[in-house]
Design a protein around this motif. Structure first.
Motif, PDB file in Angstrom:
ATOM      1  N   UNK A 119      -6.871  -8.361  21.375  1.00 29.14           N
ATOM      2  CA  UNK A 119      -7.759  -8.845  20.313  1.00 29.14           C
ATOM      3  C   UNK A 119      -7.669 -10.361  20.236  1.00 29.14           C
ATOM      4  N   UNK A 149      -7.367  -2.784  17.148  1.00 29.58           N
ATOM      5  CA  UNK A 149      -6.027  -3.155  16.712  1.00 29.58           C
ATOM      6  C   UNK A 149      -5.254  -1.878  16.386  1.00 29.58           C
ATOM      7  N   UNK A 150      -4.398  -1.478  17.315  1.00 30.12           N
ATOM      8  CA  UNK A 150      -3.694  -0.197  17.148  1.00 30.12           C
ATOM      9  C   UNK A 150      -2.704  -0.224  15.988  1.00 30.12           C
ATOM     10  N   UNK A 151      -2.065  -1.347  15.766  1.00 31.43           N
ATOM     11  CA  UNK A 151      -1.101  -1.417  14.655  1.00 31.43           C
ATOM     12  C   UNK A 151      -1.825  -1.186  13.333  1.00 31.43           C
ATOM     13  N   UNK A 152      -2.978  -1.829  13.193  1.00 31.50           N
ATOM     14  CA  UNK A 152      -3.733  -1.682  11.951  1.00 31.50           C
ATOM     15  C   UNK A 152      -4.209  -0.252  11.761  1.00 31.50           C
ATOM     16  N   UNK A 190      12.096   0.360  14.905  1.00 29.21           N
ATOM     17  CA  UNK A 190      10.655   0.598  14.748  1.00 29.21           C
ATOM     18  C   UNK A 190       9.881  -0.732  14.837  1.00 29.21           C
ATOM     19  N   UNK A 217       0.818  -1.214   0.000  1.00 28.47           N
ATOM     20  CA  UNK A 217       0.000   0.000   0.000  1.00 28.47           C
ATOM     21  C   UNK A 217       0.853   1.266   0.000  1.00 28.47           C
ATOM     22  N   UNK A 222      -1.398   2.630  11.761  1.00 27.53           N
ATOM     23  CA  UNK A 222      -0.348   2.621  10.732  1.00 27.53           C
ATOM     24  C   UNK A 222      -0.779   2.114   9.367  1.00 27.53           C
ATOM     25  N   UNK A 223      -1.541   1.021   9.321  1.00 23.56           N
ATOM     26  CA  UNK A 223      -1.681   0.310   8.051  1.00 23.56           C
ATOM     27  C   UNK A 223      -3.090   0.293   7.483  1.00 23.56           C
ATOM     28  N   UNK A 224      -4.024   0.986   8.079  1.00 22.49           N
ATOM     29  CA  UNK A 224      -5.421   0.709   7.759  1.00 22.49           C
ATOM     30  C   UNK A 224      -5.822   0.996   6.323  1.00 22.49           C
ATOM     31  N   UNK A 225      -6.735   0.169   5.822  1.00 16.24           N
ATOM     32  CA  UNK A 225      -7.279   0.401   4.489  1.00 16.24           C
ATOM     33  C   UNK A 225      -8.399   1.443   4.505  1.00 16.24           C
ATOM     34  N   UNK A 259      -1.868 -10.619  18.490  1.00  9.26           N
ATOM     35  CA  UNK A 259      -2.398 -11.083  17.214  1.00  9.26           C
ATOM     36  C   UNK A 259      -1.313 -11.261  16.150  1.00  9.26           C
ATOM     37  N   UNK A 260      -0.289 -10.402  16.221  1.00  9.00           N
ATOM     38  CA  UNK A 260       0.740 -10.369  15.175  1.00  9.00           C
ATOM     39  C   UNK A 260       1.970 -11.208  15.521  1.00  9.00           C
ATOM     40  N   UNK A 279       2.587  -4.145  19.934  1.00 12.72           N
ATOM     41  CA  UNK A 279       1.355  -4.348  19.153  1.00 12.72           C
ATOM     42  C   UNK A 279       0.579  -5.534  19.719  1.00 12.72           C
ATOM     43  N   UNK A 280      -0.663  -5.671  19.324  1.00 10.38           N
ATOM     44  CA  UNK A 280      -1.500  -6.770  19.799  1.00 10.38           C
ATOM     45  C   UNK A 280      -0.808  -8.120  19.532  1.00 10.38           C
TER      46      UNK A 280
END
Lengths: 223, 329
Positions: A194, B56-59, A143, A62, B62-65, A154-155, A151-152
């Motif tokens: 999450x 989801x803070x990372x999403x 970073x 993206x 930073x990365x969200x669509x 989840x990752x 981060x959650x």
């Protein structure tokens, strides 16, 4: 030859064995295991980095990838032609090559204080790598280490929510915040992720909010 | 490549954000046929902003669509004329939106009005410091509308979006606890301010003792359950803390998708087309006649219209204007 310890028994989607060894050693210097709790390695940060590299982000899915290509100001942000996947692959290979010339072995096999000194040199851009700036790689590694630690889960990183426990961050909000928002009492709750809700580890109420377990803290003020 | 010319409509609007939605609503309500072109996708609370993944803070940080896909299109920028403008390759603090509702899907809900003098900045400065105070090459201007003209529309906006706050100047009467420096309001806010956190009460007391006039920030995130004049009901905020850069999981935060679109999408004279990137304003003899755009499948389309409204935010609007100037030679 033995594989890396793989402390959390994870599968790796992008990173290769020498890269996993390199990163496990490097991230443990950035956030070490100490009296405050597990460090980046045990928190699964290398698994996080692997998933990040295998994700759309790792291939700049993206991000804008056309020209013009030119070194920008710090304010102009990312201007490298390399995707994060390429940055990790190239930088680790070239840092290991540097280590083999200087010390006759790759980064992961060096003594801890030697590794730390090398990371400091990368951060200050003092090691000239053939393909990219060593500081550019260090900044991306730092970073991603922060992301992987906080981060959650989840990752794949922040295992057992160690990053959130360190900060006192409760994670997903509780439905009780409406009533508690005016309170002057500090709020201490077991963090909820999450992943906890997805896997049914933490129940949710009718509105979908997780139930927070309040941590009782003994105050020594009176004693 | 062949271009398909569509049947002419009364109005075509670029963008479905706050401005595009409001313009579409007003013009469709007046009976005109309106087509709104949005480059992003349709999102809905029940899937895209569903718990638990919405936290989801990372999403979302930073990365969200829900932000612009820079792989398709971006801007270039520089901080001064001596630098070379380079593409914004990665999303930073500046996050243009790309969805139905535009950037207002991930705004913080901070719903302040301008002060009366903001509308007449040039006149007020000249009045106070003299005409020679403003350098000749400074392009500072008055807006062309005044507080008195726009006040009823601020009022209407606050009713539709359900803004909560406390008036500090009601028809000229100063009210302690509100913003006593604001312009005279015709009505109190439709909703009360949010509850104050403990930190807020400590800060409020401290600055009040220093002689300042603290007041609650007006917000379009509901402080109580609310039904707006269009009959759209939304639930009160749960104080979860995930506003800016996030979509509101219960719809307490007002955005075009939960205040204007539910009404607009029921109107037969309104059409929303998503995935449509507007390329050019079609014009003849100095008059806009429609828009040329690429639709979601990549086909080149022309939508003729009697009225063309650019509502795709400052940078995109300026770009579409620049293309007009270039092609007009």
């Amino acid at each position: 030859m033995t594989l890396s310890d793989n402390p959390i028994g994870a599968s790796y989607l992008y990173l290769l064995e020498p890269e996993i060894r390199f990163l496990e050693a490097a991230v443990e210097h950035l956030i070490p295991t100490d009296e405050l709790g597990p460090g980046a390695r045990d928190a699964g940060v290398v698994v996080y980095i692997d998933r990040a590299l295998a994700s759309a982000w790792g291939g700049h899915g993206r991000q804008y990838r056309g020209g013009p290509w030119q070194e920008g100001t710090p304010q102009q942000g990312y201007q490298s032609r390399f995707t994060p996947q390429e940055v990790y692959r190239i930088a680790i290979r070239e840092i290991n090559a540097h280590c083999k010339v200087e010390f006759d072995r790759p980064f992961a096999q060096l003594a801890g204080d030697r590794q730390l000194r090398l990371l400091e040199q990368l951060e200050k851009d003092e090691i000239a790598l053939p393909s990219l700036s060593s500081k550019f790689f260090f900044d991306m590694l730092w970073r991603n280490t922060e992301e992987g630690y906080f981060a959650d889960p989840l990752y794949g990183g922040n295992r057992d929510k160690v990053g959130w426990k360190l900060l006192g961050f409760p994670g997903l909000p509780s439905g009780q915040y409406r009533e508690l928002v005016t309170s002057s009492e500090p709020y201490h709750a077991e963090p909820v992720s999450v992943l906890d809700v997805q896997t049914g580890q933490v129940p949710v109420d009718a509105e979908g909010f997780p139930k927070h377990v309040i941590i009782k803290r003994n105050s020594n003020k009176e004693s | 490549m062949s271009t398909t010319k569509l049947k002419s409509v009364d109005v075509v609007v670029v963008g479905s954000g706050v401005v595009g939605s409001i313009m579409s609503m007003e013009l469709a309500s007046a009976g005109l046929s309106v087509v709104c072109l949005e480059r992003g996708k349709q999102f809905d609370i029940d899937t895209d902003f569903q718990k638990p993944n919405v936290y989801d803070e990372l999403k979302f940080d930073r990365h969200s669509d829900i932000f612009q896909n820079l792989a398709r299109d971006t801007i270039t920028f520089r901080n001064n004329n001596s630098q070379t403008a380079l593409p914004m390759r990665e999303m930073g603090a500046f996050k243009p939106g790309e969805m139905v509702g535009g950037t207002a899907a991930h705004w913080g809900g901070n719903a302040r009005r301008f002060l009366p003098h903001d509308f007449e900045m040039r006149s007020r400065i000249e009045e106070r410091y003299g005409a020679s105070f403003i350098p000749e090459d400074c392009n500072l201007q008055d807006w062309g509308v005044t507080w008195d003209e726009i006040e009823p529309y601020y009022d209407q906006f606050e009713e539709i979006f359900g803004v909560g706050g406390k008036a500090g100047n009601l028809q000229g009467k100063k009210i302690d606890g509100g913003n006593v420096f604001e312009g005279p309001r015709s009505h109190e806010y439709p909703n009360p301010p949010h509850k104050k956190t403990y930190v807020t009460t400590v800060f409020e007391k401290a600055v009040r003792e220093l002689g300042y006039h603290p007041y609650p920030v007006p917000t379009a995130t509901l402080s109580q359950n609310y039904t707006n004049p269009d009959g759209v009901s939304r639930a009160a905020c749960t104080y979860c803390g995930y506003c800016t850069r996030y979509g509101c999981m219960i719809g307490a935060k007002a955005q075009p998708t939960n205040v204007l679109m539910p009404v607009l999408l029921k109107r037969k004279n309104f059409t929303l087309r998503t995935g449509c990137s507007v390329r050019r304003v079609v014009h003849r003899n100095g008059k806009a006649e429609g828009l040329s755009y690429q639709d979601a499948s990549g086909a080149e389309m022309i939508q003729p219209a009697s009225i063309v409204i650019l509502a795709s935010w400052t940078l995109n609007n300026a770009r579409l204007h620049a293309f007009v100037s270039v092609s007009a030679g």
